[in-house]
Structures are given as C-alpha cells and as structure tokens.
Design an enzyme around this catalytic site. Structure first.
Site, PDB file in Angstrom:
ATOM      1  N   GLY A 148       0.795  -1.225   0.000  1.00  0.00           N
ATOM      2  CA  GLY A 148       0.000   0.000   0.000  1.00  0.00           C
ATOM      3  C   GLY A 148       0.830   1.279   0.000  1.00  0.00           C
ATOM      4  N   ASP A 276      -6.212  -1.227 -16.927  1.00  0.00           N
ATOM      5  CA  ASP A 276      -6.482  -0.471 -15.691  1.00  0.00           C
ATOM      6  C   ASP A 276      -5.694   0.829 -15.666  1.00  0.00           C
ATOM      7  OD1 ASP A 276      -4.311  -2.480 -15.455  1.00  0.00           O
ATOM      8  OD2 ASP A 276      -3.942  -1.503 -13.539  1.00  0.00           O
TER       9      ASP A 276
HETATM   10  P1  AMP Z   1       0.203  -0.383 -11.539  1.00  0.00           P
HETATM   11  O1  AMP Z   1       1.160  -1.319 -12.204  1.00  0.00           O
HETATM   12  O2  AMP Z   1       0.859   0.717 -10.760  1.00  0.00           O
HETATM   13  O3  AMP Z   1      -0.838   0.137 -12.471  1.00  0.00           O
HETATM   14  O4  AMP Z   1      -0.551  -1.245 -10.429  1.00  0.00           O
HETATM   15  C1  AMP Z   1      -1.295  -2.384 -10.712  1.00  0.00           C
HETATM   16  C2  AMP Z   1      -2.083  -2.788  -9.505  1.00  0.00           C
HETATM   17  O5  AMP Z   1      -1.230  -3.078  -8.418  1.00  0.00           O
HETATM   18  C3  AMP Z   1      -3.062  -1.742  -8.995  1.00  0.00           C
HETATM   19  O6  AMP Z   1      -4.188  -2.416  -8.504  1.00  0.00           O
HETATM   20  C4  AMP Z   1      -2.286  -1.096  -7.878  1.00  0.00           C
HETATM   21  O7  AMP Z   1      -3.128  -0.502  -6.919  1.00  0.00           O
HETATM   22  C5  AMP Z   1      -1.561  -2.279  -7.284  1.00  0.00           C
HETATM   23  N1  AMP Z   1      -0.333  -1.899  -6.594  1.00  0.00           N
HETATM   24  C6  AMP Z   1       0.839  -1.488  -7.133  1.00  0.00           C
HETATM   25  N2  AMP Z   1       1.754  -1.240  -6.173  1.00  0.00           N
HETATM   26  C7  AMP Z   1       1.142  -1.483  -4.996  1.00  0.00           C
HETATM   27  C8  AMP Z   1       1.555  -1.408  -3.628  1.00  0.00           C
HETATM   28  N3  AMP Z   1       2.790  -1.052  -3.268  1.00  0.00           N
HETATM   29  N4  AMP Z   1       0.647  -1.739  -2.688  1.00  0.00           N
HETATM   30  C9  AMP Z   1      -0.589  -2.119  -3.024  1.00  0.00           C
HETATM   31  N5  AMP Z   1      -1.034  -2.214  -4.272  1.00  0.00           N
HETATM   32  C10 AMP Z   1      -0.181  -1.910  -5.255  1.00  0.00           C
HETATM   33 MG    MG Z   2      -2.271   1.401 -12.311  1.00  0.00          MG
END
Ligand code: AMP
Ligand code: MG
Length: 522
Positions: A148, A276
C-alpha cells in the site's frame, strides 16, 4: 484542464476551509463489507477506507500552478498531515475504487486501488469537480500481496511528470503535492533478490475522475450488470453531459485517439498500458516506468519488465490503445448490444488518431496544411532510425535549418541531436527534400519557426533528469526538483539559462539504472 491565470494569493483558501463533496461515494454502491484487509470484493464500485497514518510527514514539493487552479493555499504545519493521510478532514469520505484489468494482454481479475485512496472531491475555480487522491496512503482491500506504499523515487517521477505533461498541453491527471512519509519502504528495485529500505512518499493526485477502463471490466467479469449501468450513468452524468451510451463510448474513443497522437508527437512512452491504466476521460494516468524517446526508435520501451515482448514500446502505443478500447467495448456490451455501434467507435478511434497524428506531424514540420506528405514523413522516420538521433532535439532544431544553406550547414543545424558520429546519407537526402518543400510553401520564416516551436518542446522530463532530482532529494536537496518544475512549466519557450536541461542524455546515463530504462518497482 487549461491553466488559468493564478488566483491572487489573498483569495486562496486553506485546505481546512474547503467545502468537500463526495459524489462518487454518495451516488454509487459501496462495498457492504468494511474490513480493511486484502480480499475479493463483490457488488460494489468502491470500499470505504481510511489512510494509514505515517510517522513524519514533510512537504517536499507543491504545484503552485495546480493549487491556484484549485484556489488552494500551500499548506504548512498541521495541514501537511492531510496530504499524508494522517488527518481526514470533516466532509471527506475516503474510498478505494474497485477495478480489474488486462495486464500485458491477459485478464488479471480484481486489481483496484491498492495504494491510492481518494479523500474527497472539491470544486475548482472554473467550477469543475476535482478528486483529491493520495497515492501510497496504505493498505486497502485491493492491495493484494503488496504494502500500500510508494517510494520517493517513483513518487517524484509521478509528481513532476504529471505537471510537465499538463504544461505540455496533454490531458493528464495532475499532482498537487509530494510528501515524504518519514518511513522506509522495502523494495527490490532491480528484481534481483536484493530488497532494501528506501524513503517513502505520498503524492496527492488530482483529476475530475480516476475511473479507468478496468472499472467497467470488473463488472463484466463478475456479471454485475446493474453496477455496470450505475457506474456508466454516473460517469456520463458528471463528465459526458447528457450523452447516450453509444455517444459516450464514441467520445471515449475520440479522446483516446487524440491522447495517443499527443504521446506520439512528444515521444512519450507510457510503459504500462494495461487496461487499468487507461482513463475513461482520455487522460494520461498512472505514471510508472514511463520515458521519453531519446534516440528515435519505434521499438523502444523504458520498462525493463516488458523488455522481452516489448508490448508497450513507443511504436505500438496506438495499436495497444485500440486493443484496450476493444476490451472496454466488450465490457460495455450489456449497455450497448449493437455490435456495429461499438465497432464504429473503434473506427472513430483510428480516424481520430490518424487525423490528429497527421496534423501534429504537419505542425512539427512547420507546414500550414493539416497533414504532412506521407512520403516525406515515411522517409523522415527512416532517416531518424538510420543512426541514433534524439527525437526532441531533432524536431526542435529543425526550425533552425537554413533554407539557403549548404548541405553541410543544413546538417549542422540538426547535429545537436546526434548520439553517434558517421555518415547519414538518408538524413542528408531527407533534409534536401524537406528544405525544398519548405521553400515551395513560401511561409515567412518567423511564422514557420513560431509554428514549429509551439509543436516541438525544447524541454521534456527525461529520465536522467528525474534521476538527478531523485538523488538530490534523497540527500535532502529539493533545489534540483524546483528548478526542473520552473523550466518544465514553459516547455516550448527558449530559456537560455537552462539549456543544459535540454541537452542530449549524457553518456554516463546510457546504462545507469533509471536513466533510460527502469523496472516497475515503485
Ligand atoms: P500499476 O502497475 O501501478 O498500475 O498497479 C497495478 C495494480 O497493483 C493496482 O491495482 C495497484 O493498486 C496495485 N499496486 C501497485 N503497487 C502497490 C503497492 N505497493 N501496494 C498495493 N497495491 C499496489
Ligand atoms: Mg495502475
């Protein structure tokens, strides 16, 4: 959001004095379960969550430009706690959104705001509704196996690039603040089994909505047609006034087409175009392992996690956006059963992208026409690929090419873009054709130069510049970031005192981590 003249300081409000709204929470179905542990969520658009407080919030950077648009004063002391999630003000109803998505071409199921928490909405000075969202604010039901949190290096990159993108005139989510948490975050930056603690940070992002294609996809995957309709109605009501479902989808296709033309004209590579990470408003969203083309190469991606397949390479972005729109179309089928109407949207995407890209190329080359000659453009890209040539510097210096000059003088005008020595026969031939074409057009020099400089930025937020700002701020020095913010606020202007920030990527940065390529670790 077009930048508005800054409000006079005395009319700016304290964060505490703003009247917040919460339309997303009020108008859409909430997760009936309230336990904040990673889990599958059903039958909801979002879950109510509270940010997890951090040890020692410290404001590292602030966007005066965005703040004046919001009519907000730079916070000090106790107010900084709000930007770190330590204080939730009365009137705020924080939530994490539920969404799914295709990651690298494969359906990944539930994703959702795993570390982003929207605090509330507020009304900006132009009357528009804007969400304030903290990224890195702690665990939510959507955090899966992660923590998070976010590290300072990726947060600085998102903070500054959001603003730089907006200053370039590209639709984007924005960033109001960068706040250090005073807590370490453990990351394996190179994915090589060497995790280490890094400083943590939180960015306060701002956008009219953070809804992504994936927010609709999760409902299709779980056959929640009623929720699909509720979310679509909400998005249309607030952001696509009185459109039908078909008109709305068509508009999303058009906006996405225009956005891709913007990315392509600037040499921006998003790096992770999962469904997403595509905004329903056509905004650039989720700045991760992005980069700006240095040597022109349609195969280039800054994302080392994608080094094998190169799905999200520069030259593939327009195709991927269309692929993502097709996934959105599938998700909307319960609302738009006419397949032909959905197909028409995808065609509108292509048409909009093509027209916008043609127009952008004409402007980049300084032509009056709304499109450049196909053959000239084709040969230009072949010439740029002939030997390593900096994309940004090439176009910026093209305006300086002397129309009456010798071949040598013409080539010399664009040579600041060259990363390598050696003959460039294709480029020489192309420049000859280009000069001829410009002569034929007979436009006054200053008109052409003005037109070109308005289309070809001098300053983009190169990855090596980000690394310099990150190294400095990790050592307690915010001045590098502050200087970049000032200069990137006027990317199309000559700023002779800052020519060093418009230079080619230096050789030391070619293979240094983060300076060209970087992983998803954030
Ligand atoms: P992203 O690659 O940044 O688009 O993230 C893909 C998914 O992973 C999304 O649902 C983000 O909220 C989740 N996510 C990425 N990094 C974290 C983190 N450190 N803690 C929790 N969720 C994460
Ligand atoms: Mg994302």
């Amino acid at each position: 959001m077009t930048p508005l003249p800054a409000r006079r300081a005395e009319t700016l409000r304290d964060l505490e004095a703003i009247g917040f709204e919460n339309s997303f929470v009020r108008e859409l179905p909430a997760d009936p379960v309230s336990v904040n542990v990673p889990r599958q969520v059903a039958n909801a658009c979002y879950t109510r969550v509270t940010p997890t407080p951090v040890a020692a919030p410290r404001l590292l950077a602030w966007s005066d430009d965005l703040a004046s648009y919001l009519g907000m004063k730079r916070p000090s002391g106790h107010a900084v706690e709000i930007l770190a999630g330590n204080r939730v003000l009365p009137g705020m109803e924080p939530y994490a959104a539920r969404y799914g998505g295709h990651q690298f071409g494969h359906w990944a199921g539930q994703l959702g705001d795993g570390r982003a928490i929207t605090l509330a909405e507020m009304i900006a000075i132009d009357g528009s509704r804007q969400e304030l969202q903290l990224k890195g604010a702690g665990l939510t039901p959507y955090s899966r196996t992660a923590d998070g949190r976010a590290v300072l290096r990726s947060s600085l990159r998102e903070f500054l690039c959001s603003e730089a993108m907006s200053w370039l005139g590209v639709p984007t989510t924005r960033a109001l603040s960068l706040t250090a948490t005073g807590e370490p975050v453990i990351r394996d930056m190179f994915y090589d089994g060497n995790p280490r603690p890094e400083p943590g940070a939180i960015v306060c992002r701002v956008a009219p909505s953070f809804v992504r294609f994936g927010n609709f996809q999760i409902f299709m995957a779980n056959q929640e047609n009623e929720n699909l309709k509720k979310l679509a109605d909400y998005v249309i009501r607030h952001h696509f006034a009185s459109m039908s479902y078909v008109e709305w989808f068509h508009e999303v296709c058009r906006r996405t087409g225009a956005l891709m033309a913007d990315w392509m004209r600037l040499g921006f590579v998003h790096g992770v175009m999962n469904t997403d990470n595509l905004s329903i408003l056509g905004l650039t969203i989720d700045y991760g392992p992005y980069g700006w083309l240095e040597g022109y190469d349609p195969m280039w991606t800054p994302n080392t996690t994608d080094a094998q397949g190169r799905r999200y390479r520069y030259g593939n972005q327009p195709y991927i956006a269309q692929w993502n729109l097709a996934r959105l179309a599938e998700a909307l089928m319960p609302l738009i059963p006419e397949v032909a109407a959905l197909e028409e949207g995808l065609k509108l995407y292509v048409d909009t992208f093509q027209a916008s890209w043609q127009r952008a190329l004409a402007q980049k080359l300084g032509f009056a026409a709304s499109s450049a000659d196909d053959e000239l453009v084709k040969q230009m890209f072949e010439a740029l690929a002939e030997a390593e040539t900096d994309f940004t510097i090439f176009f910026r210096s093209l305006a300086k090419v002397p129309l009456e000059g010798t071949e040598k003088e013409v080539l010399a005008a664009v040579s600041p873009a060259f990363y390598s020595e050696g003959e460039r026969p294709k480029l020489v031939a192309w420049l000859r054709a280009y000069v001829e074409r410009v002569r034929q057009e007979g436009v006054a020099l200053h008109t052409r130069v003005e037109r070109m400089n308005a289309a070809n930025p001098k300053y983009v937020f190169r990855n090596y510049l980000a690394v310099q700002a990150i190294d400095a701020i990790e050592g307690g020095d915010a001045s590098v970031l502050e200087r970049l913010m000032k200069v990137l606020a006027r990317p199309y202007d000559e700023q002779p005192a800052h020519d060093d920030l418009a230079a080619r990527r230096p050789e030391w940065a070619r293979h240094k981590a983060g300076c060209s390529a970087l992983s998803c670790s954030s």
